[in-house]
Write an enzyme that holds these catalytic residues in place. Structure first.
Site, PDB file in Angstrom:
ATOM      1  N   SER A  35     -10.200   0.095   6.802  1.00  0.00           N
ATOM      2  CA  SER A  35      -9.435   0.183   5.561  1.00  0.00           C
ATOM      3  C   SER A  35      -8.887  -1.123   5.025  1.00  0.00           C
ATOM      4  O   SER A  35      -8.383  -1.169   3.903  1.00  0.00           O
ATOM      5  CB  SER A  35      -8.274   1.162   5.747  1.00  0.00           C
ATOM      6  OG  SER A  35      -8.762   2.461   5.956  1.00  0.00           O
TER       7      SER A  35
ATOM      8  N   SER B  92      -9.381   2.151   2.867  1.00  0.00           N
ATOM      9  CA  SER B  92      -8.449   2.885   2.038  1.00  0.00           C
ATOM     10  C   SER B  92      -7.436   2.004   1.308  1.00  0.00           C
ATOM     11  O   SER B  92      -6.715   2.477   0.417  1.00  0.00           O
ATOM     12  CB  SER B  92      -7.674   3.887   2.910  1.00  0.00           C
ATOM     13  OG  SER B  92      -6.923   3.202   3.915  1.00  0.00           O
TER      14      SER B  92
ATOM     15  N   LYS C  73       0.837  -1.198   0.000  1.00  0.00           N
ATOM     16  CA  LYS C  73       0.000   0.000   0.000  1.00  0.00           C
ATOM     17  C   LYS C  73       0.873   1.250   0.000  1.00  0.00           C
ATOM     18  O   LYS C  73       1.868   1.335   0.724  1.00  0.00           O
ATOM     19  CB  LYS C  73      -0.914  -0.016   1.229  1.00  0.00           C
ATOM     20  CG  LYS C  73      -1.899   1.149   1.303  1.00  0.00           C
ATOM     21  CD  LYS C  73      -2.779   1.010   2.541  1.00  0.00           C
ATOM     22  CE  LYS C  73      -3.786   2.137   2.644  1.00  0.00           C
ATOM     23  NZ  LYS C  73      -4.653   1.979   3.840  1.00  0.00           N
TER      24      LYS C  73
END
Length: 429
Positions: free
Chosen positions: A173, A149, A80
């Site tokens: 997330s 996210s 990420k």
């Protein structure tokens, strides 16, 4: 989704077993992953940046002896884009950090590399792991959100581009995008993994997250990140009692999700597991509010530099920062105290249970790419710091994923994952 090469469809642990058995090579798997990326990335948009096939294979061959002897065999991982990587930019989904190049890897990245994993690329994140989405689409339905996210990490694993990916969770997330995309997503007990080298958002809530295709893959990656000796994966354990948490304990859930939860409860009972239903009154709804307060207070004190460039921040993030700055400190401290009290109450109420089973999201991924879906189904568990794992398998009438999450006791992650492995094998498939 289109059919794909079985070599990139298999889970991490299964792939490693195939390599050890001589059924395929790591290069075969790497090429299958790149074939999938070539076929799908322009539609799914999981990657912020990634190595070319030629560069990846060159790196592999330059250190082939190491990879062949390693645990992860040189297989690809997605990271990420709020997690630092020394050889790729980390831009955090924001123009403020465009071109930012860290000088060292985050601890989690260094551990994966030391175990023989190779960073294929950086996956798309929402702005500073909050609400403004990136370019990623849901691999099951390109007109629906992948969640956030950790949008790109969930989509890359679910779309069979990589067998594993790292993400993060402050509210929902990891669990929400895993649920929407149909991947396994895991968040450890608070403080379980090192966060060095990850963008901090709210220090009382931030957690590292893992994405994979099966629970055994999570168990393997967990061992890597905890620097545990390479041992045989723990066996699945049948739970004696599961406490079901209906969605309305927390907030709105749709009819398909409620039906899925009831059907899973019935399958558990048919398999000989004792099932009870949680009676929490408004406690978990209050935890949603307390989580929101804690997050607002801490975010505005972490994003100090960024808030000085407010014109480059999204309106939702500006509003969160404004709310945090206006909040009396007494309200923040009261929310921390309420979380601590609720943490102890919950497991005293569920003392005989092996896990709590709850919706991982309100329903299937919503239509549209301008929002990432509601996070309330994860906020209570994240506020209390419990380990959670989202397990796919349920779907609605259009075959879109409906994710459920198992919640365990703090610091008993291994026990939770053993129960999750049994549920995955016997209930969700």
């Amino acid at each position: 989704m289109n059919a794909s090469n079985p070599l990139n469809r298999a889970g991490l642990a299964e792939t490693l077993r195939r390599i050890e058995a001589g059924e395929c090579t790591a290069v075969d798997v790497i090429n299958a992953c790149f074939d999938r990326i070539d076929a799908r990335e322009d539609k799914v948009g999981a990657w912020e940046c990634y190595l070319s096939r030629a560069d990846y294979l060159q790196q592999y061959h330059d250190q082939q002896a190491f990879y062949e002897q390693s645990l992860l065999k040189g297989l690809p991982v997605g990271i990420k884009d709020i997690i630092d990587t020394a050889d790729m930019p980390t831009e955090m989904g924001s123009a403020i950090h465009a071109g930012r190049q860290p000088i060292e890897d985050a601890s989690c990245v260094a551990l994966v590399k030391a175990a023989g994993g190779m960073v294929l690329g950086k996956t798309v994140t929402t702005e500073f792991a909050y609400f403004r989405p990136g370019k990623t689409c849901n691999p099951h339905a390109l007109d629906r959100t992948p969640g956030g996210s950790s949008s790109g990490s969930a989509a890359a694993v679910a779309d069979e581009m990589v067998p594993m990916a790292l993400g993060s969770q402050t509210a929902a997330s990891v669990i929400r995008p895993a649920a929407y995309c149909g991947a396994v997503g895991y968040v450890g007990s608070r403080g379980e993994f090192s966060l060095r080298g990850g963008q901090p958002l709210a220090q009382s809530l931030d957690s590292l997250g893992l994405f994979a295709r099966h629970v055994e893959d999570i168990q393997l990656l967990r061992a890597v990140l905890l620097r545990l000796p390479a041992v045989e994966l723990p066996a699945a354990v049948k739970p004696r009692r599961i406490v079901m948490c209906a969605g309305d304990n927390v907030g709105d859930t749709d009819a398909d999700m409620n039906t899925a939860l009831q059907q899973v409860a019935e399958r558990l009972q048919a398999a000989g597991v004792e099932v009870t239903w949680l009676e929490a009154g408004t406690l978990l709804q209050q935890m949603v509010m307390h989580h929101s307060r804690i997050m607002a207070w801490e975010v505005c004190r972490n994003l100090v530099m960024e808030s000085q460039q407010a014109e480059l921040l999204s309106q939702p993030l500006q509003a969160l920062i404004k709310d945090g700055l206006a909040m009396p400190r007494e309200d923040y401290l009261a929310s921390l105290d309420a979380v601590e009290t609720s943490r102890h109450w919950l497991w005293s109420t569920c003392a005989e249970a092996d896990a709590i089973l709850a919706p991982a999201a309100p329903g299937v991924a919503p239509l549209g790419l301008d929002k990432t879906g509601a996070p309330h189904m994860s906020r209570p568990w994240q506020a209390m710091g419990f380990p959670v794992i989202s397990i796919p398998g349920e779907t609605d009438g259009d075959h879109l994923p409906l994710g459920l999450q198992l919640v365990g006791r703090a610091r008993q992650d291994d026990a939770l994952l053993q129960v999750a492995a049994w549920v995955e094998q016997n209930i969700m498939n």
